[in-house]
Design an enzyme around this catalytic site. Structure first.
Site, PDB file in Angstrom:
ATOM      1  N   ASP A 220       0.809  -1.222   0.000  1.00 32.53           N
ATOM      2  CA  ASP A 220       0.000   0.000   0.000  1.00 32.53           C
ATOM      3  C   ASP A 220       0.846   1.277   0.000  1.00 32.53           C
ATOM      4  O   ASP A 220       1.858   1.364   0.702  1.00 32.53           O
ATOM      5  CB  ASP A 220      -0.863  -0.023   1.269  1.00 32.53           C
ATOM      6  CG  ASP A 220      -1.819   1.147   1.370  1.00 32.53           C
ATOM      7  OD1 ASP A 220      -2.805   1.153   0.618  1.00 32.53           O
ATOM      8  OD2 ASP A 220      -1.578   2.046   2.198  1.00 32.53           O
ATOM      9  N   GLU A 294       1.401  -0.615  -5.034  1.00 37.11           N
ATOM     10  CA  GLU A 294       0.458   0.467  -5.305  1.00 37.11           C
ATOM     11  C   GLU A 294       1.191   1.798  -5.256  1.00 37.11           C
ATOM     12  O   GLU A 294       1.700   2.188  -4.216  1.00 37.11           O
ATOM     13  CB  GLU A 294      -0.657   0.490  -4.246  1.00 37.11           C
ATOM     14  CG  GLU A 294      -1.787   1.426  -4.640  1.00 37.11           C
ATOM     15  CD  GLU A 294      -2.281   2.344  -3.532  1.00 37.11           C
ATOM     16  OE1 GLU A 294      -1.567   2.597  -2.550  1.00 37.11           O
ATOM     17  OE2 GLU A 294      -3.406   2.826  -3.670  1.00 37.11           O
TER      18      GLU A 294
HETATM   19  C1  NOJ Z   1      -4.327   3.201  -0.654  1.00 36.23           C
HETATM   20  C2  NOJ Z   1      -5.518   2.362  -0.367  1.00 36.23           C
HETATM   21  O1  NOJ Z   1      -5.873   1.657  -1.517  1.00 36.23           O
HETATM   22  C3  NOJ Z   1      -6.599   3.297   0.126  1.00 36.23           C
HETATM   23  O2  NOJ Z   1      -7.828   2.652   0.212  1.00 36.23           O
HETATM   24  C4  NOJ Z   1      -6.154   3.852   1.450  1.00 36.23           C
HETATM   25  O3  NOJ Z   1      -7.083   4.809   1.892  1.00 36.23           O
HETATM   26  C5  NOJ Z   1      -4.781   4.499   1.350  1.00 36.23           C
HETATM   27  N1  NOJ Z   1      -3.843   3.752   0.563  1.00 36.23           N
HETATM   28  C6  NOJ Z   1      -4.171   4.683   2.709  1.00 36.23           C
HETATM   29  O4  NOJ Z   1      -3.761   3.451   3.216  1.00 36.23           O
END
Ligand code: NOJ
Ligand code: MG
Length: 576
Positions: A220, A294
């Site tokens: 993430d 991500e």
């Molecule tokens: C990316 C995640 O996909 C999202 O849902 C989240 O709010 C943020 N990162 C913070 O962790």
């Protein structure tokens, strides 16, 4: 010479057969809270996922990545973790988790967990101890005294940095008498990656779950891992505002995030995690443990996630360039350009695969962004491009977003907006319960309440119905996935793609296998196309699968010189 050629052929064929499990894989994102509720509390859970693993297998997926399932006060629906080693009670127990892994192995679906390294919950013991100044934890987070405003004499945050969810990224803590950094919600303090103990702590989290039999992590918020260091005066530099487009000073888009995003140390951290995954595999003789990353960042940075030429990084650096650039206004040339852009720039070699993403739990659903009419076309594109495909749960059914009123809104990003504009920010509409069948609440739960409302169209749009219908989004999807297993579709170096007016046309072919041609009309009007003008050997074709509203039927044989690409329709044909 002849011998050499056949030897090369045999070797390439063997390589292909021996492709590792994740290569040209088909990844499915499960949003556990909304997938299937097994105990009637209106919230999806692990037993619900376990129950539906066979569905994933039947559709043909390789692996599922699950949004966070760890203990959390749910300020950001699991992206705020209060205990990285525990399962969130609403989702089940560690035993339920082990059971899910066992079932996944039986069924043949790899499980990938979400790893949230950038921040924890403020209810995490680490943070509480950090607040209390416990020697082990006091530098686990980014703390600062703030600065004194020379004109007012008042204390204010150390810098102008903003939270991705709006307003200052600094929050004052009364107990510690310092500010802490949170690049997301106030309840999500950022960990301090300049502290080696934090790096080691988080590696242990990874080792713990790998040892439980998962096959990797989706990582993430990678760009946020590191911030600039303090300057000579012990201060953090302010970020410059954007030159145009985002006048609201509280809105995240107002600043250029040069000190809080994409710091060079980030890539080293990703490469360290890759090393960890590889050592784990070696030490345990396990399957390959992969990383999907991500990062909403520049194209150049996305490429760095693959590796730097010396060290390797992510197996699947999510292709958000594609998701961001291919939109409802895209023309055929734009699509072709974006496909080639990635293929040309990515590192070459057998360990590197392209990937294609068109949706996730943070964006409006595909069918809502492009229109339901084009859902099949886009699924066809995603599934027939070379490499890995990533699908957000529900896209295989062309599920659409659900309007959620301000009163019902729970997404922290939308709650920080206002009643007039929250819908531009809200991620709730894309997170509504999965539609399994026409029973009350779409078969998501046997309970009477659901944490977000179920879409009104669930009686006519659900898995059961689409499984029974001879021609449905799901049937098309299943055919696509079956097709992907063909050698011509597994070979990632054979794409020949072009735009002809509104039509994207490409072929996939590898020696001793079938030749497939994919024709996608991104325009609204019909267009005749002579396939043989682009792929001369192709004279006659048979339809493998095509959009619901197609002018052709599966199995239909067509003269390739007279193909009619209907507006917004995608078709896969095979040369016969
Ligand atoms: C990316 C995640 O996909 C999202 O849902 C989240 O709010 C943020 N990162 C913070 O962790
Ligand atoms: Mg439940």
């Amino acid at each position: 010479m002849k011998l050499l050629i056949s030897l090369v052929l045999v070797i390439t064929a063997t390589l292909r057969v021996n492709a590792d499990w994740w290569q040209s894989g088909n990844f499915y994102q499960i949003y556990p809270r909304s997938f299937r509720d097994s105990d009637g509390d209106g919230i999806g859970d692990l037993n619900g996922v376990t129950e539906k693993l066979q569905y994933l297998k039947d559709v043909g997926f390789t692996a599922a990545w699950l949004s966070p399932i760890f203990k959390s006060p749910m300020a950001d629906f699991g992206y705020d973790i209060s205990d990285f080693y525990k399962i969130h009670p609403e989702y089940g127990t560690l035993e339920d988790f082990e059971n899910m892994i066992k079932k996944a192995k039986e069924v043949g679906i790899k499980i990938i967990l979400d790893f949230v390294p950038n921040h924890t919950s403020d209810e995490n013991e680490w943070f509480k101890k950090s607040v209390d100044g416990d020697p082990k934890y006091k530098d686990y987070y980014i703390w600062h005294n703030g600065v004194i405003d020379p004109t007012t004499g008042q204390r204010k945050p150390p810098s102008n940095w903003l939270s991705a969810f709006r307003y200052s990224a600094w929050e004052w803590n009364d107990v510690r008498q310092q500010y802490y950094l949170h690049q997301f919600a106030i309840k999500q303090p950022d960990l301090n990656y300049r502290n080696p103990a934090v790096v080691e702590e988080m590696k242990n989290v990874m080792r713990f779950w790998l040892a439980k039999g998962i096959s990797g992590f989706r990582i993430d918020a990678c760009p946020f891992l590191f911030e600039v260091e303090l300057d000579r005066n012990g201060l953090y530099a302010d970020e410059p505002p954007v030159t145009s487009g985002c006048p609201d000073p509280d809105d995240y888009c107002h600043l250029q995030h040069i000190y809080t995003n994409d710091r060079p140390e980030t890539f080293d951290m990703i490469y360290q995690w890759r090393e960890l995954a590889e050592s784990f595999k070696k030490e345990n003789g396990s399957d390959t443990k992969i990383l999907l990353t991500e990062a909403y960042t520049s194209f150049e940075n996305m490429m760095k996630f693959y590796g730097d030429g010396t060290r390797k990084g992510s197996y699947v650096p999510f292709n958000f360039d594609f998701m961001g650039n291919v939109n409802k206004d895209s023309k055929a040339v734009d699509v072709v350009q974006n496909v080639n852009k990635w293929l040309n720039a990515m590192p070459k070699g057998k360990d590197f695969y392209p990937n294609w993403v068109l949706g996730n739990h943070d964006n409006k659903r595909l069918a809502s962004r492009f229109g339901v009419e084009r859902a099949d076309l886009l699924n066809i594109l995603l599934q027939t491009l070379p490499g890995n495909a990533v699908t957000y749960n529900g896209e295989e059914l062309a599920m659409t977003d659900v309007f959620i009123s301000w009163d019902q809104t729970v997404d922290p990003q939308a709650c920080n907006a206002n009643p007039n504009n929250f819908n531009d920010y809200s991620r709730d509409p894309a997170r509504t319960p999965f539609q399994w069948d026409a029973s009350p609440n779409a078969g998501f739960t046997e309970g009477s309440e659901t944490w977000l409302p179920v879409a009104q169209d669930y009686k006519t749009k659900n898995v059961l119905m689409q499984e029974r219908a001879p021609h449905s989004h799901l049937q098309i999807f299943k055919k696509l996935i079956r097709l992907r297993k063909e050698p011509s579709m597994q070979d990632i170096n054979n794409l020949s793609i072009k735009a002809v007016d509104n039509v994207v046309i490409y072929s996939r072919y590898t020696q001793n296998s079938d030749r497939y041609v994919i024709i996608l009309n991104f325009g609204k009007t019909d267009q005749s196309i002579d396939i043989s003008a682009h792929f001369p050997t192709v004279r006659r074709v048979e339809v493998i699968t095509t959009s619901i509203q197609s002018n052709y039927n599966d199995g239909e044989v067509i003269d390739a010189t007279k193909f009619v690409a209907k507006g917004q329709v995608g078709t896969v044909v095979v040369q016969i």
